[in-house]
Design an enzyme around this catalytic site. Structure first.
Site, mmCIF file in Angstrom:
data_model
loop_
_atom_site.group_PDB
_atom_site.id
_atom_site.type_symbol
_atom_site.label_atom_id
_atom_site.label_comp_id
_atom_site.label_asym_id
_atom_site.label_seq_id
_atom_site.Cartn_x
_atom_site.Cartn_y
_atom_site.Cartn_z
ATOM 1 N N HIS A 237 -7.754 0.294 5.086
ATOM 2 C CA HIS A 237 -6.655 1.497 4.613
ATOM 3 C C HIS A 237 -7.165 2.678 4.352
ATOM 4 O O HIS A 237 -6.559 3.583 3.724
ATOM 5 C CB HIS A 237 -5.669 0.884 3.626
ATOM 6 C CG HIS A 237 -4.851 -0.333 4.292
ATOM 7 N ND1 HIS A 237 -4.183 -1.243 3.205
ATOM 8 C CD2 HIS A 237 -4.396 -0.753 5.490
ATOM 9 C CE1 HIS A 237 -3.450 -2.260 4.061
ATOM 10 N NE2 HIS A 237 -3.795 -1.861 5.249
ATOM 11 N N CYS B 248 -10.852 24.424 11.125
ATOM 12 C CA CYS B 248 -10.031 25.046 9.864
ATOM 13 C C CYS B 248 -11.246 24.965 8.692
ATOM 14 O O CYS B 248 -12.401 24.422 8.574
ATOM 15 C CB CYS B 248 -9.193 24.001 9.354
ATOM 16 S SG CYS B 248 -7.999 23.888 10.612
ATOM 17 N N SER C 47 -0.758 -9.425 -2.240
ATOM 18 C CA SER C 47 0.713 -9.732 -2.120
ATOM 19 C C SER C 47 0.900 -10.242 -0.646
ATOM 20 O O SER C 47 1.911 -10.925 -0.345
ATOM 21 C CB SER C 47 1.807 -8.698 -2.573
ATOM 22 O OG SER C 47 1.725 -7.482 -1.532
ATOM 23 N N PRO D 107 -3.081 -14.837 -9.391
ATOM 24 C CA PRO D 107 -2.388 -15.495 -10.465
ATOM 25 C C PRO D 107 -0.892 -15.600 -9.949
ATOM 26 O O PRO D 107 -0.347 -16.218 -11.101
ATOM 27 C CB PRO D 107 -2.756 -14.305 -11.505
ATOM 28 C CG PRO D 107 -3.020 -12.969 -10.632
ATOM 29 C CD PRO D 107 -3.573 -13.276 -9.836
ATOM 30 N N ALA E 142 -9.319 -12.278 -10.075
ATOM 31 C CA ALA E 142 -10.465 -12.206 -9.473
ATOM 32 C C ALA E 142 -11.551 -12.175 -10.212
ATOM 33 O O ALA E 142 -12.791 -12.954 -9.948
ATOM 34 C CB ALA E 142 -10.392 -10.884 -8.569
HETATM 35 P P1 NAD Z 1 0.024 -5.418 -4.095
HETATM 36 O O1 NAD Z 1 -0.161 -4.227 -5.241
HETATM 37 O O2 NAD Z 1 1.199 -5.557 -2.925
HETATM 38 O O3 NAD Z 1 -0.342 -6.765 -4.503
HETATM 39 C C1 NAD Z 1 -1.233 -6.991 -5.457
HETATM 40 C C2 NAD Z 1 -1.590 -8.556 -5.479
HETATM 41 O O4 NAD Z 1 -2.667 -8.835 -6.641
HETATM 42 C C3 NAD Z 1 -0.242 -9.428 -5.931
HETATM 43 O O5 NAD Z 1 -0.048 -10.446 -5.169
HETATM 44 C C4 NAD Z 1 -0.843 -9.719 -7.562
HETATM 45 O O6 NAD Z 1 -0.082 -10.914 -7.940
HETATM 46 C C5 NAD Z 1 -2.255 -9.921 -7.484
HETATM 47 N N1 NAD Z 1 -3.015 -9.517 -8.874
HETATM 48 C C6 NAD Z 1 -2.695 -8.850 -9.742
HETATM 49 N N2 NAD Z 1 -3.686 -8.823 -10.626
HETATM 50 C C7 NAD Z 1 -4.718 -9.658 -10.106
HETATM 51 C C8 NAD Z 1 -5.835 -10.175 -10.597
HETATM 52 N N3 NAD Z 1 -6.262 -9.793 -11.744
HETATM 53 N N4 NAD Z 1 -6.660 -10.946 -9.526
HETATM 54 C C9 NAD Z 1 -6.247 -11.262 -8.489
HETATM 55 N N5 NAD Z 1 -4.994 -10.979 -8.000
HETATM 56 C C10 NAD Z 1 -4.148 -10.186 -8.905
HETATM 57 O O7 NAD Z 1 -1.490 -5.159 -3.165
HETATM 58 P P2 NAD Z 1 -2.085 -5.379 -1.745
HETATM 59 O O8 NAD Z 1 -1.510 -6.769 -1.108
HETATM 60 O O9 NAD Z 1 -3.346 -5.118 -1.489
HETATM 61 O O10 NAD Z 1 -1.249 -4.147 -0.922
HETATM 62 C C11 NAD Z 1 -0.858 -2.767 -1.160
HETATM 63 C C12 NAD Z 1 -1.182 -1.636 -0.520
HETATM 64 O O11 NAD Z 1 -1.762 -0.879 -1.795
HETATM 65 C C13 NAD Z 1 -2.638 -1.706 0.077
HETATM 66 O O12 NAD Z 1 -2.471 -1.208 1.261
HETATM 67 C C14 NAD Z 1 -3.734 -1.083 -0.522
HETATM 68 O O13 NAD Z 1 -4.377 -0.306 0.201
HETATM 69 C C15 NAD Z 1 -2.829 -0.348 -1.635
HETATM 70 N N6 NAD Z 1 -3.651 -0.076 -2.950
HETATM 71 C C16 NAD Z 1 -5.062 -0.127 -3.072
HETATM 72 C C17 NAD Z 1 -5.494 -0.289 -4.548
HETATM 73 C C18 NAD Z 1 -6.957 -0.032 -4.639
HETATM 74 O O14 NAD Z 1 -7.633 0.327 -3.941
HETATM 75 N N7 NAD Z 1 -7.492 -0.505 -5.668
HETATM 76 C C19 NAD Z 1 -4.636 0.055 -5.631
HETATM 77 C C20 NAD Z 1 -3.164 -0.204 -5.162
HETATM 78 C C21 NAD Z 1 -2.600 -0.030 -4.022
#
Ligand code: NAD
Length: 257
Positions: A129, A147, A202, A227, A244
């Site tokens: 992404h 540009c 997720s 979790p 994690a």
């Molecule tokens: P999501 O926000 O949809 O889901 C996050 C998942 O992580 C959930 O299932 C949740 O239960 C789990 N989670 C929460 N805390 C956790 C922990 N400590 N350890 C393990 N799991 C934990 O995120 P997604 O599935 O990555 O999809 C969302 C989109 O948002 C992606 O495309 C991503 O690129 C983007 N995003 C990226 C970041 C980043 O780069 N750090 C942050 C936010 C969103």
């Protein structure tokens, strides 16, 4: 504390550790939860926070950016600062160290736009992404020379003073193609691994979410670390409930090369 993971002695844990130890090829798919314990909000956390009054389609689409470039640019600028302040957590470090002991055997595919895997020393990460710390032009520039960047003074994104082209965040927005080659490389890793570890996603964002099912259909053992329930739990042979930063050090420790 590693000792407060009583589930770590269950058969699912023992089986996963044995398979990870023996696998010739492992694919690790990570999502926003991987970086949550580094202080970077997951997408869902972010939506319940300061920006909850905005539609994600506005913050993560080209249409939304064109409609209000300053709003979107500033939202990403704030997230960029959060990423720069963050440090890799124990999960990133454990995974990088474990992979380093298995050269050529572990492929990390991430949906994350932060650079925490890389800063932990993880090599060859496939980024599905994009990169929030990078920027690119909204439109391909047909001009020669291309540009120029003029810094904006009012919080708006920098724009080319000659043609008005805007800089935009270097991430993939809804409806956009993934970076060239990234999906092919990720699909190859999923199709050819013996174990797929899915950490902190997720399973709601496609095509990334489909990689676990692909791996399973190709014969891999699929293990989820999260979790909370995810939309792809049904694809998993085992689900390890935990975060994690707590699960990965425990899961990946103590086994030799
Ligand atoms: P999501 O926000 O949809 O889901 C996050 C998942 O992580 C959930 O299932 C949740 O239960 C789990 N989670 C929460 N805390 C956790 C922990 N400590 N350890 C393990 N799991 C934990 O995120 P997604 O599935 O990555 O999809 C969302 C989109 O948002 C992606 O495309 C991503 O690129 C983007 N995003 C990226 C970041 C980043 O780069 N750090 C942050 C936010 C969103």
């Amino acid at each position: 504390m590693l000792d407060d993971l009583p589930a770590a002695s269950t058969p699912a844990w023992a089986d996963t550790r044995a398979r990870l130890r023996d696998a010739a090829r492992v694919c690790v798919l990570t999502g926003a939860g991987m970086s949550a314990e580094s202080g970077i909000p997951t997408f869902r956390d972010a939506l319940t926070g300061l920006w909850s009054r905005f539609d994600p389609a506005q913050l993560a689409s080209e249409e939304g950016f064109r409609a209000d470039p300053a709003l979107v640019w500033n939202w990403y600028a704030e997230r960029r600062e959060g990423v720069r302040r963050a440090e890799p957590n124990a999960g990133h470090h454990a995974l990088a160290a474990w992979s380093a002991r298995r050269p050529g055997r572990v492929t990390v595919v991430t949906q994350n736009v932060d650079d925490l895997h890389q800063r932990a020393g993880q090599r060859g990460v496939i980024r599905l992404h994009g990169d929030i710390l990078a920027a690119r032009w909204l439109q391909d520039c047909p001009r020669r020379p291309a540009c120029d960047i003029a810094e904006a003074d009012d919080g708006a994104p920098p724009r080319c003073p000659r043609c008005g082209n805007l800089l935009r965040p270097g991430v993939v927005w809804f409806g956009e193609a993934l970076p060239e080659g990234a999906l092919d490389a990720a699909t190859h890793a999923a199709d050819n691994c013996h174990v797929m570890l899915v950490v902190g996603t997720s399973g709601a964002v496609w095509p990334a979410a489909g990689l676990a099912g692909r791996a399973r259909r190709a014969g891999a053992r699929v293990v989820i670390v999260n979790p909370h329930p995810s939309e792809i739990d049904d694809e998993a042979h085992a689900v390890l409930r935990g975060t994690a930063a707590r699960v990965l050090p425990r899961l990946l420790a103590l086994d030799g090369p």
